[in-house]
Design a protein around this motif. Structure first.
Motif, PDB file in Angstrom:
ATOM      1  N   PHE A  15      52.932 -97.191 114.720  1.00  0.00           N
ATOM      2  CA  PHE A  15      51.487 -97.072 114.545  1.00  0.00           C
ATOM      3  C   PHE A  15      51.095 -98.233 113.628  1.00  0.00           C
ATOM      4  O   PHE A  15      51.292 -98.139 112.410  1.00  0.00           O
ATOM      5  CB  PHE A  15      51.112 -95.739 113.900  1.00  0.00           C
ATOM      6  N   ASN A  40      58.235 -83.877 105.348  1.00  0.00           N
ATOM      7  CA  ASN A  40      56.928 -84.154 105.948  1.00  0.00           C
ATOM      8  C   ASN A  40      56.788 -85.650 106.201  1.00  0.00           C
ATOM      9  O   ASN A  40      57.147 -86.471 105.355  1.00  0.00           O
ATOM     10  CB  ASN A  40      55.790 -83.699 105.017  1.00  0.00           C
ATOM     11  N   GLY A  41      56.279 -85.968 107.381  1.00  0.00           N
ATOM     12  CA  GLY A  41      56.057 -87.379 107.709  1.00  0.00           C
ATOM     13  C   GLY A  41      57.296 -88.109 108.191  1.00  0.00           C
ATOM     14  O   GLY A  41      57.271 -89.325 108.396  1.00  0.00           O
ATOM     15  N   ALA A  42      58.396 -87.384 108.401  1.00  0.00           N
ATOM     16  CA  ALA A  42      59.655 -88.028 108.817  1.00  0.00           C
ATOM     17  C   ALA A  42      59.579 -88.594 110.233  1.00  0.00           C
ATOM     18  O   ALA A  42      60.352 -89.481 110.588  1.00  0.00           O
ATOM     19  CB  ALA A  42      60.808 -87.029 108.730  1.00  0.00           C
ATOM     20  N   GLY A  43      58.660 -88.030 111.047  1.00  0.00           N
ATOM     21  CA  GLY A  43      58.542 -88.500 112.426  1.00  0.00           C
ATOM     22  C   GLY A  43      58.975 -87.471 113.458  1.00  0.00           C
ATOM     23  O   GLY A  43      59.085 -87.785 114.648  1.00  0.00           O
ATOM     24  N   LYS A  44      59.162 -86.230 113.029  1.00  0.00           N
ATOM     25  CA  LYS A  44      59.662 -85.175 113.926  1.00  0.00           C
ATOM     26  C   LYS A  44      58.666 -84.875 115.053  1.00  0.00           C
ATOM     27  O   LYS A  44      59.039 -84.831 116.224  1.00  0.00           O
ATOM     28  CB  LYS A  44      59.955 -83.892 113.121  1.00  0.00           C
ATOM     29  N   SER A  45      57.397 -84.648 114.678  1.00  0.00           N
ATOM     30  CA  SER A  45      56.400 -84.345 115.712  1.00  0.00           C
ATOM     31  C   SER A  45      56.166 -85.550 116.610  1.00  0.00           C
ATOM     32  O   SER A  45      56.005 -85.408 117.830  1.00  0.00           O
ATOM     33  CB  SER A  45      55.074 -83.903 115.084  1.00  0.00           C
ATOM     34  N   THR A  46      56.172 -86.726 116.018  1.00  0.00           N
ATOM     35  CA  THR A  46      55.996 -87.942 116.830  1.00  0.00           C
ATOM     36  C   THR A  46      57.126 -88.050 117.850  1.00  0.00           C
ATOM     37  O   THR A  46      56.887 -88.363 119.017  1.00  0.00           O
ATOM     38  CB  THR A  46      55.953 -89.192 115.925  1.00  0.00           C
ATOM     39  N   GLN A  87      52.679 -78.082 117.123  1.00  0.00           N
ATOM     40  CA  GLN A  87      52.648 -77.659 115.723  1.00  0.00           C
ATOM     41  C   GLN A  87      51.335 -76.945 115.434  1.00  0.00           C
ATOM     42  O   GLN A  87      51.299 -75.952 114.725  1.00  0.00           O
ATOM     43  CB  GLN A  87      52.817 -78.888 114.827  1.00  0.00           C
ATOM     44  N   HIS A 205      60.999 -76.183 109.519  1.00  0.00           N
ATOM     45  CA  HIS A 205      61.239 -76.384 108.086  1.00  0.00           C
ATOM     46  C   HIS A 205      62.041 -75.244 107.449  1.00  0.00           C
ATOM     47  O   HIS A 205      62.544 -75.392 106.343  1.00  0.00           O
ATOM     48  CB  HIS A 205      59.909 -76.540 107.334  1.00  0.00           C
TER      49      HIS A 205
HETATM   50  N1  LIG Z   1      48.506 -90.851 115.802  1.00  0.00           N
HETATM   51  C1  LIG Z   1      48.951 -91.397 114.665  1.00  0.00           C
HETATM   52  N2  LIG Z   1      48.417 -92.544 114.180  1.00  0.00           N
HETATM   53  C2  LIG Z   1      48.890 -93.113 113.051  1.00  0.00           C
HETATM   54  N3  LIG Z   1      49.899 -92.603 112.311  1.00  0.00           N
HETATM   55  C3  LIG Z   1      50.477 -91.460 112.747  1.00  0.00           C
HETATM   56  C4  LIG Z   1      50.035 -90.792 113.934  1.00  0.00           C
HETATM   57  N4  LIG Z   1      50.787 -89.689 114.114  1.00  0.00           N
HETATM   58  C5  LIG Z   1      51.658 -89.660 113.083  1.00  0.00           C
HETATM   59  N5  LIG Z   1      51.470 -90.715 112.261  1.00  0.00           N
HETATM   60  C6  LIG Z   1      52.262 -91.029 111.058  1.00  0.00           C
HETATM   61  O1  LIG Z   1      53.625 -91.084 111.466  1.00  0.00           O
HETATM   62  C7  LIG Z   1      54.469 -90.512 110.477  1.00  0.00           C
HETATM   63  C8  LIG Z   1      55.274 -89.395 111.077  1.00  0.00           C
HETATM   64  O2  LIG Z   1      54.405 -88.301 111.348  1.00  0.00           O
HETATM   65  P1  LIG Z   1      54.903 -86.970 112.056  1.00  0.00           P
HETATM   66  O3  LIG Z   1      53.707 -86.123 112.270  1.00  0.00           O
HETATM   67  O4  LIG Z   1      55.706 -87.313 113.240  1.00  0.00           O
HETATM   68  O5  LIG Z   1      55.833 -86.347 110.934  1.00  0.00           O
HETATM   69  P2  LIG Z   1      56.560 -84.923 110.898  1.00  0.00           P
HETATM   70  O6  LIG Z   1      57.995 -85.205 110.623  1.00  0.00           O
HETATM   71  O7  LIG Z   1      56.237 -84.148 112.107  1.00  0.00           O
HETATM   72  O8  LIG Z   1      55.910 -84.271 109.596  1.00  0.00           O
HETATM   73  P3  LIG Z   1      55.558 -82.707 109.287  1.00  0.00           P
HETATM   74  O9  LIG Z   1      56.853 -82.089 108.841  1.00  0.00           O
HETATM   75  O10 LIG Z   1      54.582 -82.800 108.165  1.00  0.00           O
HETATM   76  O11 LIG Z   1      54.994 -82.089 110.522  1.00  0.00           O
HETATM   77  C9  LIG Z   1      53.550 -90.078 109.334  1.00  0.00           C
HETATM   78  O12 LIG Z   1      53.524 -91.101 108.375  1.00  0.00           O
HETATM   79  C10 LIG Z   1      52.198 -89.925 110.007  1.00  0.00           C
HETATM   80  O13 LIG Z   1      51.147 -90.139 109.099  1.00  0.00           O
END
Ligand SMILES: Nc1ncnc2c1ncn2[C@@H]1O[C@H](COP(=O)(O)OP(=O)(O)OP(=O)(O)O)[C@@H](O)[C@H]1O
Ligand SMILES: [Mg+2]
Length: 254
Positions: A15, A40-46, A87, A205
């Protein structure tokens, strides 16, 4: 048991300047739960969004049942057998449990939104919906309006909606979030049950749940995989301890 249903190779998602997912590879096998953990923010949902087609990867590839599905739409990937929950909840609160699951089931029907349906289509749609509701433990709630059932039941409903699409690969993003102990216990039982017939990716989590459910773990920090292995291997991994787990995670469920 060890049939690989989904295989992601060297996935990266940027991103702007941020590599939210950075060169991640992961295999999902039938009959196994593969948990992805990390702060949080590790990239799991992405990562789950890259696998389901909700986001296109910047680079890397995804194979589903041996077929390269990289860049496919979520609908096409879902039709190929990948089901996911989100999520953030995805249910229609004013609709009943039955209506929610039936709509999900209908979306799987070829020509789902055409005007005419044959009666056999309807019975297949209804049968899929009924069996998904039964399997997810919501039979007693079938006519309840989704807004009126408990939080835990709403998460079960999401799983029922996913099951109604008859996936081979099931991806669940924080199915235990916000649940009380009893609700969580029921959900863990359900995940155990579903594991038999699916390849599962679990983002969660709740470390007690993760360590009791997962056959395989991938640990992400800042978009990167810092460790991958069995729960026993991950528990002993010094890097994981330092980066994420702390000192007292999961032992009681070893
Ligand atoms: N659409 C987007 N545009 C820009 N940045 C994004 C986008 N989606 C996620 N991010 C960023 O990518 C990184 C990973 O986010 P992600 O949601 O994948 O984390 P996560 O591991 O699922 O966290 P959580 O445990 O809080 O759900 C974060 O820094 C987030 O801010
Ligand atoms: Mg997330």
């Amino acid at each position: 048991m060890s049939e690989v249903l989904l295989s992601a190779k060297n996935l990266t998602k940027r991103f702007g300047g941020l590599a939210a997912v950075n060169d991640v590879s992961i295999d999902l096998m039938r009959g196994r739960i593969h948990a992805v953990i990390g702060p949080n923010g590790a990239g799991k949902s992405t990562l789950t969004n890259l696998l389901s087609g909700d986001l296109p990867p910047t680079s890397g590839s995804v194979l589903l049942g041996g077929q390269d599905i990289t860049g496919w739409s979520p609908e096409k990937i879902s039709a190929r057998g990948l089901g996911r929950s989100y999520q953030k909840t995805n249910i229609f609160l004013p609709f009943t449990v039955w209506e929610n699951v039936r709509l999900a089931s209908q979306s799987r029907q070829p020509n789902a939104f055409k005007w005419f349906h044959r009666a056999t289509d309807f019975s297949a749609i209804n049968a899929r919906a009924a069996s998904a509701i039964e399997l997810s433990g919501l039979k007693d709630r079938v006519h309840s309006v989704a807004a009126t059932i408990s939080h835990g039941e709403q998460r079960q409903l999401e799983i029922a909606m996913t099951l109604a699409t008859q996936p081979q690969v099931l991806m669940l993003d924080e199915p235990l979030a916000g649940m009380g102990a009893q609700e969580a216990e029921r959900m863990i039982e359900l995940l155990h049950l579903l594991k038999k017939d699916h390849a599962m990716l679990l983002v969660e989590h709740d470390m007690d749940a993760v360590f009791s459910l997962a056959d395989q773990l991938t640990v992400m920090v800042n978009g990167q995989v810092i460790a991958s292995g069995t729960p026993a291997q991950i528990r002993l991994d010094a890097g994981v301890q330092a980066a994420y787990l702390g000192e007292d995670i999961g032992e009681e469920n070893a």
